[in-house]
Design a protein around this motif. Structure first.
Motif, PDB file in Angstrom:
ATOM      1  N   VAL A  93      57.587  35.062  41.524  1.00  0.00           N
ATOM      2  CA  VAL A  93      56.436  34.637  41.059  1.00  0.00           C
ATOM      3  C   VAL A  93      55.588  35.854  41.220  1.00  0.00           C
ATOM      4  O   VAL A  93      55.022  35.853  42.315  1.00  0.00           O
ATOM      5  CB  VAL A  93      56.019  33.291  41.583  1.00  0.00           C
ATOM      6  N   PRO A  94      55.207  36.788  40.411  1.00  0.00           N
ATOM      7  CA  PRO A  94      54.126  37.681  40.942  1.00  0.00           C
ATOM      8  C   PRO A  94      52.669  37.112  40.973  1.00  0.00           C
ATOM      9  O   PRO A  94      52.446  36.229  40.441  1.00  0.00           O
ATOM     10  CB  PRO A  94      53.932  38.372  39.506  1.00  0.00           C
ATOM     11  N   SER A  95      52.230  37.416  42.469  1.00  0.00           N
ATOM     12  CA  SER A  95      51.059  37.204  42.582  1.00  0.00           C
ATOM     13  C   SER A  95      50.263  37.937  43.762  1.00  0.00           C
ATOM     14  O   SER A  95      51.067  38.450  44.574  1.00  0.00           O
ATOM     15  CB  SER A  95      51.051  35.675  43.397  1.00  0.00           C
ATOM     16  N   PRO A  96      49.271  38.256  43.848  1.00  0.00           N
ATOM     17  CA  PRO A  96      48.562  39.176  44.956  1.00  0.00           C
ATOM     18  C   PRO A  96      48.810  38.269  46.384  1.00  0.00           C
ATOM     19  O   PRO A  96      48.550  38.724  47.324  1.00  0.00           O
ATOM     20  CB  PRO A  96      47.160  39.017  44.781  1.00  0.00           C
ATOM     21  N   ALA A  97      49.148  37.001  46.366  1.00  0.00           N
ATOM     22  CA  ALA A  97      49.289  36.252  47.346  1.00  0.00           C
ATOM     23  C   ALA A  97      50.697  36.205  48.011  1.00  0.00           C
ATOM     24  O   ALA A  97      51.279  35.619  48.780  1.00  0.00           O
ATOM     25  CB  ALA A  97      48.968  34.941  47.037  1.00  0.00           C
ATOM     26  N   MET A 142      55.804  37.557  44.916  1.00  0.00           N
ATOM     27  CA  MET A 142      55.982  38.847  45.102  1.00  0.00           C
ATOM     28  C   MET A 142      54.653  39.587  44.638  1.00  0.00           C
ATOM     29  O   MET A 142      54.064  39.361  43.604  1.00  0.00           O
ATOM     30  CB  MET A 142      56.969  39.606  44.250  1.00  0.00           C
ATOM     31  N   SER A 143      54.137  40.378  45.454  1.00  0.00           N
ATOM     32  CA  SER A 143      52.717  41.192  45.184  1.00  0.00           C
ATOM     33  C   SER A 143      53.212  42.711  45.055  1.00  0.00           C
ATOM     34  O   SER A 143      53.907  43.146  45.831  1.00  0.00           O
ATOM     35  CB  SER A 143      51.772  40.851  46.357  1.00  0.00           C
ATOM     36  N   LEU A 144      52.634  43.472  43.992  1.00  0.00           N
ATOM     37  CA  LEU A 144      52.759  44.816  44.118  1.00  0.00           C
ATOM     38  C   LEU A 144      51.928  45.638  44.968  1.00  0.00           C
ATOM     39  O   LEU A 144      52.268  46.559  45.396  1.00  0.00           O
ATOM     40  CB  LEU A 144      52.189  45.228  42.595  1.00  0.00           C
ATOM     41  N   GLY A 145      50.780  44.925  45.342  1.00  0.00           N
ATOM     42  CA  GLY A 145      50.055  45.840  46.338  1.00  0.00           C
ATOM     43  C   GLY A 145      48.483  45.059  46.512  1.00  0.00           C
ATOM     44  O   GLY A 145      48.678  43.974  45.905  1.00  0.00           O
ATOM     45  N   ASP A 146      47.929  45.261  47.385  1.00  0.00           N
ATOM     46  CA  ASP A 146      46.639  44.725  47.799  1.00  0.00           C
ATOM     47  C   ASP A 146      45.629  45.005  46.815  1.00  0.00           C
ATOM     48  O   ASP A 146      44.719  45.688  47.313  1.00  0.00           O
ATOM     49  CB  ASP A 146      46.224  45.228  49.395  1.00  0.00           C
ATOM     50  N   TYR A 147      45.746  44.608  45.683  1.00  0.00           N
ATOM     51  CA  TYR A 147      44.648  44.746  44.658  1.00  0.00           C
ATOM     52  C   TYR A 147      45.026  43.477  43.609  1.00  0.00           C
ATOM     53  O   TYR A 147      46.117  43.011  43.510  1.00  0.00           O
ATOM     54  CB  TYR A 147      44.830  45.758  43.779  1.00  0.00           C
ATOM     55  N   VAL A 148      44.044  43.044  42.761  1.00  0.00           N
ATOM     56  CA  VAL A 148      44.224  42.103  41.754  1.00  0.00           C
ATOM     57  C   VAL A 148      44.545  42.473  40.446  1.00  0.00           C
ATOM     58  O   VAL A 148      43.449  43.224  40.009  1.00  0.00           O
ATOM     59  CB  VAL A 148      43.232  41.055  42.176  1.00  0.00           C
ATOM     60  N   LEU A 149      45.418  42.163  39.959  1.00  0.00           N
ATOM     61  CA  LEU A 149      45.741  42.370  38.522  1.00  0.00           C
ATOM     62  C   LEU A 149      45.313  41.075  37.505  1.00  0.00           C
ATOM     63  O   LEU A 149      45.026  40.011  38.112  1.00  0.00           O
ATOM     64  CB  LEU A 149      47.180  42.572  38.109  1.00  0.00           C
ATOM     65  N   ASN A 150      45.016  41.262  36.208  1.00  0.00           N
ATOM     66  CA  ASN A 150      44.696  40.021  35.381  1.00  0.00           C
ATOM     67  C   ASN A 150      45.729  38.879  35.283  1.00  0.00           C
ATOM     68  O   ASN A 150      45.642  37.738  34.740  1.00  0.00           O
ATOM     69  CB  ASN A 150      44.081  40.433  34.129  1.00  0.00           C
TER      70      ASN A 150
HETATM   71  N1  ADE Z   1      49.136  39.131  39.801  1.00  0.00           N
HETATM   72  C1  ADE Z   1      47.725  39.381  40.119  1.00  0.00           C
HETATM   73  N2  ADE Z   1      47.561  40.408  40.951  1.00  0.00           N
HETATM   74  C2  ADE Z   1      48.936  40.725  41.279  1.00  0.00           C
HETATM   75  C3  ADE Z   1      49.486  42.010  42.329  1.00  0.00           C
HETATM   76  N3  ADE Z   1      48.896  42.193  42.848  1.00  0.00           N
HETATM   77  N4  ADE Z   1      50.712  41.861  42.423  1.00  0.00           N
HETATM   78  C4  ADE Z   1      51.471  41.063  41.894  1.00  0.00           C
HETATM   79  N5  ADE Z   1      51.231  39.967  40.690  1.00  0.00           N
HETATM   80  C5  ADE Z   1      49.947  40.078  40.445  1.00  0.00           C
END
Ligand code: ADE
Length: 276
Positions: A93-97, A142-150
């Motif tokens: 589950v992609p997420s900044p968290a 899972m997060s790609l890194g410390d930033y927020v995507l849409n």
């Molecule tokens: N969705 C929004 N931001 C994300 C991030 N940094 N990594 C993975 N999924 C995301």
């Protein structure tokens, strides 16, 4: 390997038809299916979101379409679902968290038979979907890194590429996987090609020498210097038993010493062991 991606923007994932991943799909090395979440809605407007309980900005993805879509993914195909090989599919589950996705994560996930990616949008997916999914999947936010995507789609493109290229046969020359950044905890060395002199800039002489030992040492030195300059966090995680005297000398010049079985910054209360 089987990969499923669930998204409200299936076209976003069309980049996975291209290049090495596209070729691997054609060759049957990766069996990748993209599913449109809206096909699992039941109302005329194909609604996938609603307002958050407790108030606050934005919208939250509704649980019902997600449960139906994930259920369909679990039910589809002989390799799907628990029991097929005694191994539960992994739900990413992609997420900044989420936990940060690294090369080690990619290596780990490349060994799995079935990966499912759930692309959230808006403020995210109703948390009960994640809880329910644990009964059927190994769930990995899972997060790609410390930033927020849409949304999760861009993250999935990155993760599928990083994982897919580690599946045996996807990258033609497996040696190229050994020498790249993060393979051994260091950034990769700089690379050059012809011409040997370009805009008054010569290629480093050692690379023209044909002397494999000297070239290997030069490359290793550049890796260590570059990692110390750009990613000190990685230097602190190096295993000192993997560092020879020459490595330690390069690190010492960059301000790092081995102390107490760890690589630490010189002067951080560390006596340091002699490097030469
Ligand atoms: N969705 C929004 N931001 C994300 C991030 N940094 N990594 C993975 N999924 C995301």
């Amino acid at each position: 390997m089987r990969i499923d991606v669930v998204s409200i923007f299936p076209e976003y994932l069309s980049a996975l038809d291209l290049s090495l991943i596209g070729k691997a799909r054609q060759q049957g090395l990766l069996e990748l299916t993209v599913t449109d979440l809206r096909e699992f809605t039941t109302d005329r407007h194909r609604t996938v979101d609603d307002t958050p309980y407790g108030g606050g900005a934005g919208m939250v993805m509704k649980p019902e379409p997600w449960a139906a879509a994930l259920g369909a993914v679990l039910g589809g195909g002989p390799a799907a679902g628990p029991g097929a090989a005694g191994e539960r599919p992994v739900l990413v589950v992609p997420s900044p968290a989420g936990e940060v996705f690294t090369q080690a994560t990619a290596r780990d996930l490349a060994l799995r038979k079935h990966l499912v990616f759930a692309c959230g949008r808006y403020e995210g997916i109703d948390e009960r979907v994640v809880d329910w999914s644990r009964e059927h999947f190994e769930v990995r936010p899972m997060s790609l890194g410390d930033y927020v995507l849409n949304g999760g789609e861009v993250a999935v493109l990155a993760m599928v590429e990083a994982i897919g290229r580690l599946v045996p046969g996807v990258v033609g020359n497996p040696d190229s996987l050994v020498e790249e950044s993060h393979a051994d905890g260091l950034l990769e060395y700089p690379v050059y090609t012809k011409p040997a002199l370009w805009r008054d800039r010569p290629v480093p002489e050692v690379l023209l020498s044909g002397h494999h030992g000297r070239i290997a040492r030069w490359r290793r030195d550049r890796q260590l210097q570059r990692t110390a300059a750009r990613r000190p966090d990685l230097v602190g995680s190096l295993d000192p038993t993997g560092l020879d005297r020459a490595d330690r000398a390069v690190l010492a010049e960059a301000g790092w010493v081995v102390s107490g079985g760890r690589v630490v910054r010189a002067g951080d209360g560390a006596a340091g062991e002699p490097v030469a």
